[in-house]
Motif scaffolding. Structure first.
Motif, mmCIF file in Angstrom:
data_model
loop_
_atom_site.group_PDB
_atom_site.id
_atom_site.type_symbol
_atom_site.label_atom_id
_atom_site.label_comp_id
_atom_site.label_asym_id
_atom_site.label_seq_id
_atom_site.Cartn_x
_atom_site.Cartn_y
_atom_site.Cartn_z
ATOM 1 N N ILE A 1 110.587 14.228 19.869
ATOM 2 C CA ILE A 1 110.944 12.951 20.505
ATOM 3 C C ILE A 1 110.396 12.924 21.932
ATOM 4 O O ILE A 1 109.883 11.912 22.401
ATOM 5 C CB ILE A 1 112.473 12.740 20.461
ATOM 6 C CG1 ILE A 1 112.910 12.539 19.003
ATOM 7 C CG2 ILE A 1 112.892 11.550 21.315
ATOM 8 C CD1 ILE A 1 114.395 12.643 18.782
ATOM 9 N N GLU A 2 110.468 14.084 22.592
ATOM 10 C CA GLU A 2 109.986 14.151 23.969
ATOM 11 C C GLU A 2 108.478 13.922 24.051
ATOM 12 O O GLU A 2 107.994 13.211 24.939
ATOM 13 C CB GLU A 2 110.336 15.520 24.551
ATOM 14 C CG GLU A 2 110.742 15.454 25.984
ATOM 15 C CD GLU A 2 111.341 16.762 26.424
ATOM 16 O OE1 GLU A 2 112.581 16.830 26.521
ATOM 17 O OE2 GLU A 2 110.587 17.722 26.665
ATOM 18 N N LEU A 3 107.736 14.511 23.105
ATOM 19 C CA LEU A 3 106.288 14.281 23.066
ATOM 20 C C LEU A 3 105.993 12.780 22.992
ATOM 21 O O LEU A 3 105.160 12.253 23.737
ATOM 22 C CB LEU A 3 105.681 14.996 21.855
ATOM 23 C CG LEU A 3 104.331 14.487 21.340
ATOM 24 C CD1 LEU A 3 103.205 14.846 22.298
ATOM 25 C CD2 LEU A 3 104.024 15.024 19.963
ATOM 26 N N HIS A 4 106.708 12.095 22.113
ATOM 27 C CA HIS A 4 106.450 10.661 21.934
ATOM 28 C C HIS A 4 106.957 9.848 23.117
ATOM 29 O O HIS A 4 106.375 8.828 23.465
ATOM 30 C CB HIS A 4 107.020 10.183 20.592
ATOM 31 C CG HIS A 4 106.158 10.665 19.461
ATOM 32 N ND1 HIS A 4 105.143 9.913 18.938
ATOM 33 C CD2 HIS A 4 106.111 11.863 18.824
ATOM 34 C CE1 HIS A 4 104.519 10.620 18.003
ATOM 35 N NE2 HIS A 4 105.089 11.807 17.909
ATOM 36 N N MET A 5 108.024 10.342 23.760
ATOM 37 C CA MET A 5 108.493 9.660 24.964
ATOM 38 C C MET A 5 107.417 9.744 26.061
ATOM 39 O O MET A 5 107.142 8.744 26.742
ATOM 40 C CB MET A 5 109.789 10.290 25.466
ATOM 41 C CG MET A 5 110.316 9.547 26.653
ATOM 42 S SD MET A 5 111.274 10.473 27.857
ATOM 43 C CE MET A 5 110.667 12.073 27.921
ATOM 44 N N ILE A 6 106.790 10.915 26.191
ATOM 45 C CA ILE A 6 105.707 11.056 27.191
ATOM 46 C C ILE A 6 104.556 10.112 26.832
ATOM 47 O O ILE A 6 104.015 9.415 27.689
ATOM 48 C CB ILE A 6 105.190 12.514 27.262
ATOM 49 C CG1 ILE A 6 106.315 13.492 27.655
ATOM 50 C CG2 ILE A 6 104.003 12.629 28.230
ATOM 51 C CD1 ILE A 6 106.910 13.290 29.004
ATOM 52 N N ALA A 7 104.196 10.082 25.549
ATOM 53 C CA ALA A 7 103.086 9.212 25.123
ATOM 54 C C ALA A 7 103.414 7.748 25.410
ATOM 55 O O ALA A 7 102.595 7.006 25.964
ATOM 56 C CB ALA A 7 102.787 9.420 23.635
ATOM 57 N N MET A 8 104.634 7.324 25.059
ATOM 58 C CA MET A 8 105.005 5.911 25.219
ATOM 59 C C MET A 8 105.140 5.497 26.674
ATOM 60 O O MET A 8 105.026 4.317 26.996
ATOM 61 C CB MET A 8 106.346 5.635 24.524
ATOM 62 C CG MET A 8 106.259 5.624 23.021
ATOM 63 S SD MET A 8 107.898 5.203 22.380
ATOM 64 C CE MET A 8 107.812 5.949 20.766
ATOM 65 N N THR A 9 105.403 6.488 27.555
ATOM 66 C CA THR A 9 105.574 6.153 28.973
ATOM 67 C C THR A 9 104.334 6.516 29.782
ATOM 68 O O THR A 9 104.361 6.496 31.010
ATOM 69 C CB THR A 9 106.818 6.865 29.562
ATOM 70 O OG1 THR A 9 106.713 8.273 29.307
ATOM 71 C CG2 THR A 9 108.099 6.333 28.948
ATOM 72 N N SER A 10 103.254 6.897 29.082
ATOM 73 C CA SER A 10 101.981 7.093 29.777
ATOM 74 C C SER A 10 101.446 5.722 30.161
ATOM 75 O O SER A 10 101.853 4.712 29.589
ATOM 76 C CB SER A 10 100.975 7.798 28.863
ATOM 77 O OG SER A 10 101.398 9.115 28.598
ATOM 78 N N ARG A 11 100.552 5.696 31.126
ATOM 79 C CA ARG A 11 100.005 4.415 31.582
ATOM 80 C C ARG A 11 98.507 4.388 31.374
ATOM 81 O O ARG A 11 97.813 5.143 32.057
ATOM 82 C CB ARG A 11 100.386 4.201 33.048
ATOM 83 C CG ARG A 11 101.874 3.943 33.133
ATOM 84 C CD ARG A 11 102.426 4.120 34.502
ATOM 85 N NE ARG A 11 103.894 4.050 34.410
ATOM 86 C CZ ARG A 11 104.709 4.351 35.396
ATOM 87 N NH1 ARG A 11 104.225 4.770 36.548
ATOM 88 N NH2 ARG A 11 106.002 4.275 35.246
ATOM 89 N N PRO A 12 97.967 3.565 30.425
ATOM 90 C CA PRO A 12 98.706 2.673 29.539
ATOM 91 C C PRO A 12 99.442 3.459 28.449
ATOM 92 O O PRO A 12 99.062 4.579 28.128
ATOM 93 C CB PRO A 12 97.605 1.800 28.920
ATOM 94 C CG PRO A 12 96.383 2.658 28.959
ATOM 95 C CD PRO A 12 96.509 3.493 30.203
ATOM 96 N N PRO A 13 100.495 2.851 27.872
ATOM 97 C CA PRO A 13 101.311 3.561 26.885
ATOM 98 C C PRO A 13 100.585 3.798 25.562
ATOM 99 O O PRO A 13 99.705 3.027 25.189
ATOM 100 C CB PRO A 13 102.505 2.626 26.674
ATOM 101 C CG PRO A 13 102.047 1.287 27.115
ATOM 102 C CD PRO A 13 100.987 1.495 28.154
ATOM 103 N N ILE A 14 100.969 4.867 24.888
ATOM 104 C CA ILE A 14 100.397 5.176 23.572
ATOM 105 C C ILE A 14 101.546 5.215 22.565
ATOM 106 O O ILE A 14 102.481 6.011 22.713
ATOM 107 C CB ILE A 14 99.697 6.550 23.580
ATOM 108 C CG1 ILE A 14 98.649 6.626 24.699
ATOM 109 C CG2 ILE A 14 99.032 6.819 22.227
ATOM 110 C CD1 ILE A 14 98.105 8.028 24.934
ATOM 111 N N PHE A 15 101.474 4.367 21.563
ATOM 112 C CA PHE A 15 102.500 4.333 20.510
ATOM 113 C C PHE A 15 101.949 4.917 19.225
ATOM 114 O O PHE A 15 101.035 4.347 18.634
ATOM 115 C CB PHE A 15 102.955 2.891 20.222
ATOM 116 C CG PHE A 15 103.921 2.366 21.233
ATOM 117 C CD1 PHE A 15 105.288 2.540 21.051
ATOM 118 C CD2 PHE A 15 103.474 1.713 22.360
ATOM 119 C CE1 PHE A 15 106.188 2.055 21.994
ATOM 120 C CE2 PHE A 15 104.366 1.239 23.304
ATOM 121 C CZ PHE A 15 105.721 1.417 23.127
#
Ligand code: DP6
Length: 329
Positions: free
Chosen positions: A240-254
């Motif tokens: 979940i943390e990996l995906h949280m980092i991805a989603m909160t990267s700029r620009p976000p990655i989903f």
């Protein structure tokens, strides 16, 4: 004959603690240690032959000529091998996966592990496990973990010379299964390399790195004690943390998809009903269901009942990268 031909098989691996973000992107020196299990049914087989008659490297992946991006990455890796062997000869490379590419089953891990072993042998080199892991890491970070067998930790290290993977436990130590629930087989839209580069733009990365030493220790302990409940809670947190980092990267990655979330919700139901199964996710749409061997059939059967799941691939802990005489050409 100065050069030969060599073929090797390497397993992909599933990370229990993820590699996400580099401190040196060129050398692929990671921000943190990671821990994984090799996957015995997600393998790549690669044949390499150096041939003085070739003017250029020839690279075939599956049944097709490599595209420009794949080719550039493989040629760069062959150049590393040529530099080590002090040769300039071009090579013919054929590579084949036992699983669909680009769907988050980390095909680059098995690909660069297999390429490292086959290319160095074909060039007449005989590298140690550590040297091979260091070489594979430069092709794809997670590939360094596909060199040793079984349960593996990649030590981030302080330089290229001490950033490599070591075995924590052999494959036979714990009869775990990774039941991969394949939710999509289409190419993922953002590759891991791009994801690593974006990670440092997430305001939550520092927080993740702060908590990792304790979680790494939990996972090491869980493997040593064959304690699935402890392992499971740690790997779910980390995924979940990996995906949280991805989603909160700029620009976000989903990487999330509705199908993936439905599988995760099903895991919670199954666990509430008493089935010992935990999920982890890579940078793709599929869900890896981690359970004991005795529960693998039940987990696979339930996963297949979810309409989003196209197929399941059941993996036991896999072996080290190894040579074979079954050449692809
Ligand atoms: C989410 O090793 O594929 O699977 O070094 O750029 O090839 P490159 O990245 P890669 O990243 C793997 C990311 C991950 C987590 C993991 O396997 O640790």
């Amino acid at each position: 004959m100065p050069f030969g031909k060599a073929t090797s098989i390497a397993c992909s691996n599933i990370a229990f603690i993820k590699y996400w973000g580099n401190r040196d992107a060129t050398l692929r020196l990671p921000l943190n240690n990671s821990i994984s299990m090799n996957l015995d049914h997600a393998t790549t087989i690669t044949t390499v032959a150096f041939d003085a008659a070739l003017n250029d490297d020839e690279i075939v992946i599956g049944d097709q000529k490599a595209n420009a991006a794949q080719r550039a990455r493989v040629v760069a890796h062959l150049d590393r091998v040529r530099a080590l062997a002090q040769i300039e000869t071009r090579a013919r490379v054929h590579s084949r996966n036992t699983f669909p590419m680009g769907v988050g089953i980390a095909s680059s891990a098995s690909a660069f592990a297999a390429l490292s072993l086959a290319a160095t042998r074909a060039a007449g080199l005989d590298l140690s496990e550590r040297e091979l892991s260091i070489l594979a890491r430069q092709g794809s970070g997670s590939a360094c973990r596909s060199i040793p067998a079984g349960f593996v930790e990649w030590q981030a290290g302080t330089s290229s010379a001490d950033s490599y993977a070591v075995q924590l436990a052999p494959p036979s130590f714990w009869d775990l299964r990774d039941v991969i629930a394949v939710v999509s087989t289409t190419e993922k839209h953002v590759g891991s390399t791009e994801g690593h580069a974006a990670a440092t733009s997430s305001p939550f990365l520092a927080e993740r790195l702060k908590g990792l030493p304790a979680r790494l220790a939990r996972v090491r302990h869980a493997i040593a004690a064959r304690d699935l409940a402890t392992l499971g809670s740690a790997i779910e947190e980390d995924a979940i943390e990996l995906h949280m980092i991805a989603m909160t990267s700029r620009p976000p990655i989903f990487y999330w998809s509705p199908g993936m979330v439905r599988v995760i919700q099903a895991v919670h139901h199954w666990r509430a009903e008493g089935l010992g199964v935990y999920f982890t996710l890579d940078a793709g749409p599929n869900v890896h269901l981690i359970c004991e061997a005795r529960d693998a059939n039940a987990v696979a059967a339930r996963a297949c009942e979810i309409p989003d799941v196209l197929q399941v691939i059941v993996n036991a802990p896999g072996d080290a990268a190894r040579l074979t005489e079954e050449h692809l050409f």
